[in-house]
Design a protein around this motif. Sequence first.
Motif, PDB file in Angstrom:
ATOM      1  N   ARG A   1      33.306 -27.891   8.778  1.00  0.00           N
ATOM      2  CA  ARG A   1      32.094 -27.138   8.435  1.00  0.00           C
ATOM      3  C   ARG A   1      30.901 -27.588   9.278  1.00  0.00           C
ATOM      4  O   ARG A   1      29.975 -26.803   9.508  1.00  0.00           O
ATOM      5  CB  ARG A   1      31.789 -27.285   6.946  1.00  0.00           C
TER       6      ARG A   1
ATOM      7  N   ASN B   1      30.472 -25.583  12.792  1.00  0.00           N
ATOM      8  CA  ASN B   1      29.675 -24.351  12.894  1.00  0.00           C
ATOM      9  C   ASN B   1      28.391 -24.425  12.066  1.00  0.00           C
ATOM     10  O   ASN B   1      27.786 -23.406  11.736  1.00  0.00           O
ATOM     11  CB  ASN B   1      30.510 -23.110  12.541  1.00  0.00           C
ATOM     12  N   HIS B   2      27.962 -25.659  11.779  1.00  0.00           N
ATOM     13  CA  HIS B   2      26.651 -25.917  11.165  1.00  0.00           C
ATOM     14  C   HIS B   2      26.517 -25.343   9.756  1.00  0.00           C
ATOM     15  O   HIS B   2      25.417 -25.063   9.291  1.00  0.00           O
ATOM     16  CB  HIS B   2      25.515 -25.385  12.069  1.00  0.00           C
TER      17      HIS B   2
ATOM     18  N   VAL C   1      29.523 -27.273  20.941  1.00  0.00           N
ATOM     19  CA  VAL C   1      30.541 -26.225  21.036  1.00  0.00           C
ATOM     20  C   VAL C   1      30.289 -25.473  22.339  1.00  0.00           C
ATOM     21  O   VAL C   1      29.178 -24.959  22.561  1.00  0.00           O
ATOM     22  CB  VAL C   1      30.506 -25.257  19.837  1.00  0.00           C
TER      23      VAL C   1
ATOM     24  N   VAL D   1      25.244 -28.052  18.581  1.00  0.00           N
ATOM     25  CA  VAL D   1      25.379 -27.253  17.361  1.00  0.00           C
ATOM     26  C   VAL D   1      24.154 -27.484  16.475  1.00  0.00           C
ATOM     27  O   VAL D   1      23.893 -28.605  16.043  1.00  0.00           O
ATOM     28  CB  VAL D   1      26.664 -27.638  16.600  1.00  0.00           C
TER      29      VAL D   1
ATOM     30  N   LYS E   1      24.752 -18.151  17.030  1.00  0.00           N
ATOM     31  CA  LYS E   1      25.788 -19.008  17.614  1.00  0.00           C
ATOM     32  C   LYS E   1      27.016 -19.069  16.697  1.00  0.00           C
ATOM     33  O   LYS E   1      28.149 -19.128  17.163  1.00  0.00           O
ATOM     34  CB  LYS E   1      25.237 -20.421  17.858  1.00  0.00           C
ATOM     35  N   ARG E   2      26.774 -19.049  15.382  1.00  0.00           N
ATOM     36  CA  ARG E   2      27.894 -19.105  14.433  1.00  0.00           C
ATOM     37  C   ARG E   2      28.764 -17.866  14.559  1.00  0.00           C
ATOM     38  O   ARG E   2      29.973 -17.911  14.287  1.00  0.00           O
ATOM     39  CB  ARG E   2      27.336 -19.240  13.011  1.00  0.00           C
TER      40      ARG E   2
ATOM     41  N   GLU F   1      29.861 -16.646  17.086  1.00  0.00           N
ATOM     42  CA  GLU F   1      30.846 -16.851  18.153  1.00  0.00           C
ATOM     43  C   GLU F   1      32.022 -17.718  17.699  1.00  0.00           C
ATOM     44  O   GLU F   1      32.951 -17.961  18.462  1.00  0.00           O
ATOM     45  CB  GLU F   1      30.161 -17.523  19.359  1.00  0.00           C
ATOM     46  N   ILE F   2      31.944 -18.195  16.458  1.00  0.00           N
ATOM     47  CA  ILE F   2      32.983 -19.091  15.925  1.00  0.00           C
ATOM     48  C   ILE F   2      33.611 -18.422  14.703  1.00  0.00           C
ATOM     49  O   ILE F   2      32.918 -18.125  13.723  1.00  0.00           O
ATOM     50  CB  ILE F   2      32.387 -20.456  15.517  1.00  0.00           C
TER      51      ILE F   2
ATOM     52  N   MET G   1      35.805 -18.397  11.337  1.00  0.00           N
ATOM     53  CA  MET G   1      36.199 -19.393  10.324  1.00  0.00           C
ATOM     54  C   MET G   1      37.006 -18.720   9.230  1.00  0.00           C
ATOM     55  O   MET G   1      36.616 -17.682   8.699  1.00  0.00           O
ATOM     56  CB  MET G   1      34.985 -20.093   9.730  1.00  0.00           C
TER      57      MET G   1
ATOM     58  N   PRO H   1      35.761 -14.223  18.698  1.00  0.00           N
ATOM     59  CA  PRO H   1      35.246 -15.595  18.769  1.00  0.00           C
ATOM     60  C   PRO H   1      35.840 -16.379  19.938  1.00  0.00           C
ATOM     61  O   PRO H   1      36.929 -16.062  20.424  1.00  0.00           O
ATOM     62  CB  PRO H   1      35.716 -16.196  17.436  1.00  0.00           C
TER      63      PRO H   1
END
Length: 256
Positions: free
Chosen positions: A51, A54-55, A66, A71, A91-92, A94-95, A97, A171
């Motif tokens: 966790r 991705n902050h 990242v 981050v 930015k999140r 791009e990830i 989860m 992502p």
Amino acid sequence: MSAARQMVLAESVHKSYGRLEVLRGVDLAVGTGQVVCLVGPSGSGKSTFLRCINHLEKIQAGRLWVDGELVGYRQQGDRLYELRESEVARKRAEIGMVFQHFNLFGHMTALQNVVEAPTHVKGIRREKAVARAKEVLERVGLGDKLSSYPSQLSGGQQQRVAIARALAMDPKLMLFDEPTSALDPELVGDVLQVMRDLALSGMTMVVVTHEMGFAREVADKVVFMDGGVIVESGSPADVLAAPKHERTRAFLSKVL
């Protein structure tokens, strides 16, 4: 170690909740295209570390990058400045989860669940988002379930919709937090197969898992965590078949 050459780079990451120190100096590098499996007992800090990547959790000390970018922060000189929430959210996006519980919208069909984020977060035109959603649902084996609501799907199918939802955002990195632990045993295989296919396609993945067979087969690197630190890491053959540390051996003797 250069942050630019790694998809994920953690240096001395610390995370506490009040007096409880959950991460006590985690160092980890994940190369682009690598699959890294985090294993270890409950409470060892695996999910918290995921966790932090991705902050969703803020770290108290250390650095996390990242794809070469810090981050949650930007650095000027020797000082760190926290990014605005809108910048963090960008930015999140791009990830990808995938959580233990699927968190699907119950009032939306599988297709609508997958279309939601690309249209609202990325501003992609609806026709394009729908086409992409159909493509990723087909990829996870659910091309025939576009109009089904979560209540009409098995747990394994819901988790595959959740994976498709993450993939629809295109992502650069996928994080999986025990994606099969809430599933009935006979439903686990289909989800793991989708994850195998993703790994083969070159997706960079960090996976918290208790599925040792999957880790042995798919991971480039297995990381054993306990007590908020990395006890040992290496290839699946090194860590799972010939662990060096007594703590790793004791854990594996219970789960293998």
